[in-house]
Design a protein around this motif. Structure first.
Motif, short mmCIF file in Angstrom:
data_model
loop_
_atom_site.label_atom_id
_atom_site.label_comp_id
_atom_site.label_asym_id
_atom_site.label_seq_id
_atom_site.Cartn_x
_atom_site.Cartn_y
_atom_site.Cartn_z
N SER A 32 39.76 43.39 36.74
CA SER A 32 40.78 44.36 36.37
C SER A 32 40.29 45.19 35.19
O SER A 32 39.33 44.84 34.51
N LYS A 60 38.07 42.77 32.53
CA LYS A 60 38.04 41.32 32.63
C LYS A 60 37.11 40.97 33.78
O LYS A 60 37.27 41.48 34.88
N VAL A 92 42.70 30.95 29.47
CA VAL A 92 43.14 31.79 30.58
C VAL A 92 44.01 30.93 31.49
O VAL A 92 43.63 29.80 31.81
N SER A 93 45.15 31.45 31.88
CA SER A 93 46.01 30.67 32.77
C SER A 93 45.27 30.39 34.07
O SER A 93 44.46 31.21 34.54
N ASP A 94 45.54 29.24 34.65
CA ASP A 94 44.85 28.83 35.88
C ASP A 94 45.05 29.83 37.01
O ASP A 94 44.11 30.14 37.75
N ASP A 95 46.29 30.34 37.15
CA ASP A 95 46.53 31.26 38.26
C ASP A 95 45.82 32.60 38.05
O ASP A 95 45.30 33.18 39.00
N TYR A 96 45.74 33.08 36.80
CA TYR A 96 45.01 34.33 36.56
C TYR A 96 43.51 34.12 36.78
O TYR A 96 42.85 34.96 37.39
N ALA A 97 42.98 33.01 36.31
CA ALA A 97 41.56 32.73 36.49
C ALA A 97 41.22 32.65 37.99
O ALA A 97 40.18 33.19 38.42
N TRP A 99 42.89 34.13 40.43
CA TRP A 99 43.00 35.50 40.95
C TRP A 99 41.75 36.30 40.61
O TRP A 99 41.21 37.01 41.47
N ALA A 100 41.30 36.22 39.36
CA ALA A 100 40.10 36.97 38.94
C ALA A 100 38.87 36.52 39.75
O ALA A 100 38.09 37.37 40.20
#
Length: 106
Positions: A32, A60, A92-97, A99-100
């Motif tokens: 992103s 990111k 970093v939150s698990d769900d964002y990591a 997704w990235a």
């Protein structure tokens, strides 16, 4: 889990920042991008204190993509010495990591 970094790149215009952001996303090197500005920048260039308006591009991305992202920025950036810096993201939150990682190739 993939280690992520946050890149901060100063750009002379919104258009340059958008072009670099688009290229980094299209090549899946970054997950992103955010653009802020204009901001006032002060710096020494060729012995003279300069001030200018710039835009800040934040990317990111997986840490392993740093070399390719640096090369991409240099290819698209008009400055002789673009300010390209990166910081490790220690939390970093698990769900964002996840997704990235799913939206990039490393």
């Amino acid at each position: 889990m993939t280690k992520l970094i946050l890149l901060r790149i100063t750009c002379p215009s919104r258009r340059v920042a958008e072009d670099i952001a688009d290229a980094s996303l299209e090549t899946r090197l970054a997950a992103s991008a955010n653009i802020e500005g204009p901001v006032t920048s002060s710096y020494r260039w060729k012995g003279v204190i300069e001030q200018s308006f710039e835009f800040i591009l934040w990317l990111k991305a997986p840490e392993v993509n740093w070399p390719k992202l640096e090369a991409l920025v240099r290819k698209h950036h008009p400055y002789d010495v673009p300010a390209i810096v990166a910081m490790p993201l220690t939390h970093v939150s698990d769900d964002y990591a996840a997704w990235a990682a799913g939206n990039t190739e490393s």
